[in-house]
Write a protein that holds these residues in place. Structure first.
Motif, PDB file in Angstrom:
ATOM      1  N   ASN A   1      36.293  28.428  30.875  1.00 36.44           N
ATOM      2  CA  ASN A   1      35.220  28.828  29.951  1.00 36.44           C
ATOM      3  C   ASN A   1      34.304  29.874  30.559  1.00 36.44           C
ATOM      4  OD1 ASN A   1      36.161  27.134  27.977  1.00 36.44           O
ATOM      5  ND2 ASN A   1      34.647  25.516  28.320  1.00 36.44           N
ATOM      6  N   LYS A   2      34.083  29.751  31.853  1.00 33.44           N
ATOM      7  CA  LYS A   2      33.247  30.740  32.542  1.00 33.44           C
ATOM      8  C   LYS A   2      33.909  32.118  32.481  1.00 33.44           C
ATOM      9  CE  LYS A   2      30.298  30.897  36.630  1.00 33.44           C
ATOM     10  NZ  LYS A   2      29.994  30.296  37.939  1.00 33.44           N
ATOM     11  N   GLY A   3      35.220  32.149  32.727  1.00 31.52           N
ATOM     12  CA  GLY A   3      35.944  33.415  32.651  1.00 31.52           C
ATOM     13  C   GLY A   3      35.982  33.946  31.230  1.00 31.52           C
TER      14      GLY A   3
ATOM     15  N   SER B   1      29.823  48.559  34.083  1.00 30.73           N
ATOM     16  CA  SER B   1      30.003  47.231  34.699  1.00 30.73           C
ATOM     17  C   SER B   1      31.086  46.367  34.035  1.00 30.73           C
ATOM     18  CB  SER B   1      28.676  46.461  34.680  1.00 30.73           C
ATOM     19  OG  SER B   1      28.179  46.351  33.352  1.00 30.73           O
ATOM     20  N   GLY B   2      31.717  46.871  32.981  1.00 32.97           N
ATOM     21  CA  GLY B   2      32.688  46.061  32.245  1.00 32.97           C
ATOM     22  C   GLY B   2      33.910  45.676  33.054  1.00 32.97           C
ATOM     23  N   LYS B   3      34.484  46.644  33.763  1.00 30.79           N
ATOM     24  CA  LYS B   3      35.703  46.361  34.527  1.00 30.79           C
ATOM     25  C   LYS B   3      35.443  45.355  35.642  1.00 30.79           C
ATOM     26  CE  LYS B   3      38.097  50.701  33.584  1.00 30.79           C
ATOM     27  NZ  LYS B   3      38.696  51.919  34.159  1.00 30.79           N
ATOM     28  N   ALA B   4      34.282  45.457  36.263  1.00 35.70           N
ATOM     29  CA  ALA B   4      33.934  44.501  37.318  1.00 35.70           C
ATOM     30  C   ALA B   4      33.788  43.091  36.728  1.00 35.70           C
ATOM     31  CB  ALA B   4      32.634  44.922  37.990  1.00 35.70           C
ATOM     32  N   LEU B   5      33.224  43.036  35.497  1.00 33.42           N
ATOM     33  CA  LEU B   5      33.046  41.746  34.837  1.00 33.42           C
ATOM     34  C   LEU B   5      34.411  41.141  34.483  1.00 33.42           C
ATOM     35  CD1 LEU B   5      30.748  39.888  33.946  1.00 33.42           C
ATOM     36  CD2 LEU B   5      30.801  40.990  31.713  1.00 33.42           C
ATOM     37  N   GLN B   6      35.336  41.986  34.029  1.00 35.30           N
ATOM     38  CA  GLN B   6      36.675  41.488  33.706  1.00 35.30           C
ATOM     39  C   GLN B   6      37.416  41.004  34.962  1.00 35.30           C
ATOM     40  OE1 GLN B   6      38.385  44.825  31.566  1.00 35.30           O
ATOM     41  NE2 GLN B   6      37.999  43.829  29.569  1.00 35.30           N
ATOM     42  N   ALA B   7      37.210  41.710  36.067  1.00 37.64           N
ATOM     43  CA  ALA B   7      37.830  41.303  37.331  1.00 37.64           C
ATOM     44  C   ALA B   7      37.284  39.947  37.776  1.00 37.64           C
ATOM     45  CB  ALA B   7      37.566  42.359  38.405  1.00 37.64           C
ATOM     46  N   GLU B   8      35.972  39.755  37.579  1.00 29.31           N
ATOM     47  CA  GLU B   8      35.363  38.470  37.924  1.00 29.31           C
ATOM     48  C   GLU B   8      35.885  37.366  37.012  1.00 29.31           C
ATOM     49  OE1 GLU B   8      33.372  35.616  39.871  1.00 29.31           O
ATOM     50  OE2 GLU B   8      33.600  37.711  40.514  1.00 29.31           O
ATOM     51  N   ALA B   9      36.112  37.725  35.741  1.00 28.89           N
ATOM     52  CA  ALA B   9      36.657  36.746  34.789  1.00 28.89           C
ATOM     53  C   ALA B   9      38.031  36.263  35.254  1.00 28.89           C
ATOM     54  CB  ALA B   9      36.761  37.363  33.401  1.00 28.89           C
ATOM     55  N   LYS B  10      38.849  37.200  35.763  1.00 29.34           N
ATOM     56  CA  LYS B  10      40.173  36.808  36.244  1.00 29.34           C
ATOM     57  C   LYS B  10      40.081  35.856  37.430  1.00 29.34           C
ATOM     58  CE  LYS B  10      43.479  40.176  34.597  1.00 29.34           C
ATOM     59  NZ  LYS B  10      44.680  40.960  34.967  1.00 29.34           N
ATOM     60  N   LYS B  11      39.068  36.051  38.257  1.00 28.33           N
ATOM     61  CA  LYS B  11      38.873  35.132  39.381  1.00 28.33           C
ATOM     62  C   LYS B  11      38.592  33.715  38.873  1.00 28.33           C
ATOM     63  CE  LYS B  11      37.071  38.493  42.730  1.00 28.33           C
ATOM     64  NZ  LYS B  11      35.894  38.861  43.562  1.00 28.33           N
ATOM     65  N   GLN B  12      37.802  33.652  37.797  1.00 24.56           N
ATOM     66  CA  GLN B  12      37.486  32.338  37.215  1.00 24.56           C
ATOM     67  C   GLN B  12      38.751  31.696  36.630  1.00 24.56           C
ATOM     68  OE1 GLN B  12      34.467  30.999  37.649  1.00 24.56           O
ATOM     69  NE2 GLN B  12      33.847  32.893  38.692  1.00 24.56           N
ATOM     70  N   PHE B  13      39.562  32.513  35.943  1.00 25.41           N
ATOM     71  CA  PHE B  13      40.817  31.983  35.397  1.00 25.41           C
ATOM     72  C   PHE B  13      41.726  31.479  36.516  1.00 25.41           C
ATOM     73  CE2 PHE B  13      40.125  35.176  31.763  1.00 25.41           C
ATOM     74  CZ  PHE B  13      39.523  34.217  30.967  1.00 25.41           C
TER      75      PHE B  13
END
Length: 385
Positions: free
Chosen positions: A306-308, A326-338
């Protein structure tokens, strides 16, 4: 003349009584020879006649003959075994009362022993009759048969539960509730019984007070059942007693600090009051205490997934300029959460390989991580569930 008439009357009476006593003797003789049809005919005459209808011997041998009929390989095919067995049981049941004033109780003990021997068969007959009626949606008839089984084996929970199911099928929830409560009173109630009582109280009667009363009994009988814990906490929260719920839960944890289920329930409660990070800590503690705790593993996976997902949603809603910044960095962080979610979902799947929610969650996580082979594997598995 008068004396002559009286003597004749007495003689006729004696002949009549002798005739009926002979019917009992004949019945016994035919029974011993194995001609059970004739034995039945004679004993039926004896128990119906005014002179011998209260004769303990007659009723005892009616039971014996009918019991033999039910189990005979040839004669048994000519009668309804269940009904004949039931009549044998009822015949034996009459004997102790008929001999209650007799100095010598010749047949009482034998009758009781034969009754006990018949009980298992009658119980099976009654259950099977109930099942047949239930399958044909004749719920009232099924309930009647199951109640007969309850009388025969009051210590067996099966007939009580089936009788309650039949009553519920007939929408006679009052009778269903009565049967379940009898099990509660006898300390024979399983978690399923309490769950059915909770359903009646909350969904049929829509009575929160009664639901809470049932939950208190359920919690006392099964203190570690997390479903009962959660339902109780739900009621407290609906009543605006969230703090009281938490205090109650913390007291339970203090008393039993190694109980993983309590931490899982606390995590659920914290999620409901929007304290996700604290919930995660409770789930981690539960998994630490018991790595095989499915709820803890699954809910930790949900937390990270859910966080991702929230990060991805935020990136998708950005303007072009914001996304470039900052969008791409946010998506990269989302993948870390997944990625963090996946091991917990995989652990959960090992614990419950047929859980659809876990398979669906892994499918989404693998897809978000572009793990197409794994996603396909989950999709194939999902089709089999």
């Amino acid at each position: 003349m008068k004396k002559f008439l009286l003597t004749v009357t007495a003689a006729v009476a004696m002949q009549s009584a002798f005739a009926q006593t002979s019917a009992i003797t004949n019945a016994i003789m035919f029974q011993q020879k194995g001609t059970l049809d004739k034995a039945k005919s004679e004993i039926d005459k004896a128990v119906a006649n005014e002179k011998t209808k209260d004769n303990a011997k007659a009723w005892f041998y009616k039971g014996v003959i009918y019991q033999d009929l039910a189990g005979h390989p040839i004669y048994g095919k000519t009668v309804n075994a269940a009904e004949v067995s039931r009549q044998a049981y009822e015949a034996f049941e009459k004997v102790p009362a008929l001999e209650s004033t007799a100095k010598k109780k010749e047949f009482t003990q034998q009758a009781k022993e034969r009754q006990e021997a018949l009980q298992s068969n009658l119980y099976a007959f009654a259950l099977n009759e109930g099942v047949e009626h239930y399958n044909n949606k004749k719920f009232a008839e099924a309930q009647k048969a199951y109640l007969e089984a309850v009388k025969l084996k009051p210590q067996d929970t099966t007939a009580y539960i089936y009788a309650a199911y039949a009553a519920a099928g007939n929408e006679d929830y009052a009778s269903a509730k009565k049967m379940y409560n009898q099990l509660v009173e006898k300390n024979m109630a399983s978690p399923t019984v309490y769950s059915q009582l909770l359903y009646i109280a909350s969904n049929v009667e829509k009575n929160d007070q009664e639901t809470l009363a049932v939950l208190e009994k359920a919690r006392k009988a099964y203190p570690e059942n997390k479903n009962f814990m959660l339902q109780e906490l739900d009621l407290f929260i609906k009543a605006g007693k969230g703090e009281e719920s938490m205090a109650k839960l913390d007291a339970a944890i203090k008393a039993d600090p190694t109980n993983a289920n309590l931490y899982t329930v606390k995590g659920n409660l914290l999620e409901r009051v929007n304290k996700a990070d604290e919930a995660l800590a409770s789930y981690k503690k539960a998994a630490e205490l018991d790595p095989s705790n499915f709820d803890a593993q699954f809910n930790m996976g949900v937390y990270y997934f859910n966080k991702g997902a929230n990060m991805n949603n935020k990136a998708n809603k950005m303007s072009y300029a914001e996304f470039q910044k900052s969008g791409k960095a946010l998506q990269a962080e989302a993948k870390k959460q997944f990625s963090q979610a996946v091991p917990y979902f995989e652990n959960a799947l090992k614990l419950q390989p047929k859980d659809r929610n876990t398979v669906q969650s892994l499918l989404k996580a693998y897809t978000a991580l572009d793990r197409q082979a794994d996603a396909k594997r989950m999709d194939t598995l999902l089709q089999t569930l």
